[in-house]
Enzyme design. Structure first.
Site, short mmCIF file in Angstrom:
data_model
loop_
_atom_site.label_atom_id
_atom_site.label_comp_id
_atom_site.label_asym_id
_atom_site.label_seq_id
_atom_site.Cartn_x
_atom_site.Cartn_y
_atom_site.Cartn_z
N PRO A 174 1.92 -8.17 -3.99
CG PRO A 174 3.68 -7.09 -5.10
CD PRO A 174 3.15 -8.09 -3.94
CG ASN A 175 0.14 -6.11 -9.06
OD1 ASN A 175 -0.52 -5.06 -9.26
ND2 ASN A 175 1.50 -6.29 -9.32
CE1 TYR B 212 1.46 -14.72 -12.70
CE2 TYR B 212 0.57 -12.91 -13.87
CZ TYR B 212 1.66 -13.33 -13.29
OH TYR B 212 2.60 -12.73 -13.41
CG ASN C 224 2.43 -15.70 -5.43
OD1 ASN C 224 3.71 -15.04 -5.58
ND2 ASN C 224 1.76 -16.09 -6.19
CG HIS D 165 6.49 -17.61 -7.61
ND1 HIS D 165 6.44 -16.39 -7.43
CD2 HIS D 165 7.74 -17.95 -7.04
CE1 HIS D 165 7.31 -15.86 -6.67
NE2 HIS D 165 8.25 -16.87 -6.27
C1 DQA Z 1 4.04 -14.67 -9.39
C2 DQA Z 1 5.26 -14.25 -10.60
C3 DQA Z 1 5.85 -12.88 -10.46
O1 DQA Z 1 7.05 -12.82 -11.29
C4 DQA Z 1 4.93 -11.93 -10.65
O2 DQA Z 1 5.18 -10.65 -10.49
C5 DQA Z 1 3.55 -11.95 -10.05
C6 DQA Z 1 3.06 -13.63 -9.77
C7 DQA Z 1 3.40 -15.86 -9.77
O3 DQA Z 1 2.93 -16.47 -8.92
O4 DQA Z 1 3.60 -16.46 -10.92
O5 DQA Z 1 2.85 -11.37 -9.77
O6 DQA Z 1 4.68 -14.47 -7.82
#
Ligand code: DQA
Length: 153
Positions: free
Chosen positions: A11-12, A24, A75, A101
């Protein structure tokens, strides 16, 4: 061997590039898919990339992976910290999964410092931005025996 891996994003991560770039990075998801696809091609491996904001769709993708890829670079986004269902899916499919991550989850808020998934993954790469994916790919291909062993003097 299928000579194919799944690059799976939770997600996201579809918002990469615009989402908190100071954490990010500035690459989009399309950029990251391209980087990993090019890196894998060097070893004759193809990449299927898939992103979903839905836990069940990610579980379905892992189930499908069992039949058509050799391993997964994953991820899981925030589901990392919450999803027993994804953990069970990874255990069930019995193909190697590398957890990646962009950010160093161990250096962030306490709720990000636990992964429900890392114990059922073959390893975890965190904190190197887009390079986490390339390192994760390298780790997966190493585990699959795709990379040559070092020759020692
Ligand atoms: C993430 C770290 C997670 O805690 C966060 O919710 C993400 C991105 C990362 O790639 O650093 O959505 O997975």
């Amino acid at each position: 061997m299928h000579n194919q891996i799944l690059l799976l994003h939770g997600p996201n991560l579809n918002l990469l590039g615009t989402r908190e770039p100071e954490i990010y990075g500035r690459f989009t998801l399309v950029d990251i898919n391209q980087i990993v696809t090019k890196a894998a091609a060097v070893y004759g491996v193809s990449v299927k990339a898939y992103q979903s904001n839905h836990e069940g769709a990610l579980i379905d993708a892992l189930h499908e992976a069992r039949t058509n890829v050799d391993g997964v670079v994953f991820n899981p986004g925030a589901y990392t910290h919450t999803s027993i269902a994804l953990r069970d899916a990874i255990s069930a499919v019995k193909i190697p999964v590398v957890e990646v991550h962009l950010s160093n989850i161990h250096a962030r808020e306490s709720f990000r410092q636990t992964s429900m998934l890392s114990a059922v993954c073959i390893g975890q790469v965190v904190g190197f931005g887009w390079r986490s994916y390339v390192l994760g790919l390298n780790a997966l291909l190493g585990a699959l025996g795709t990379l040559a062993e070092p020759i020692l003097e």
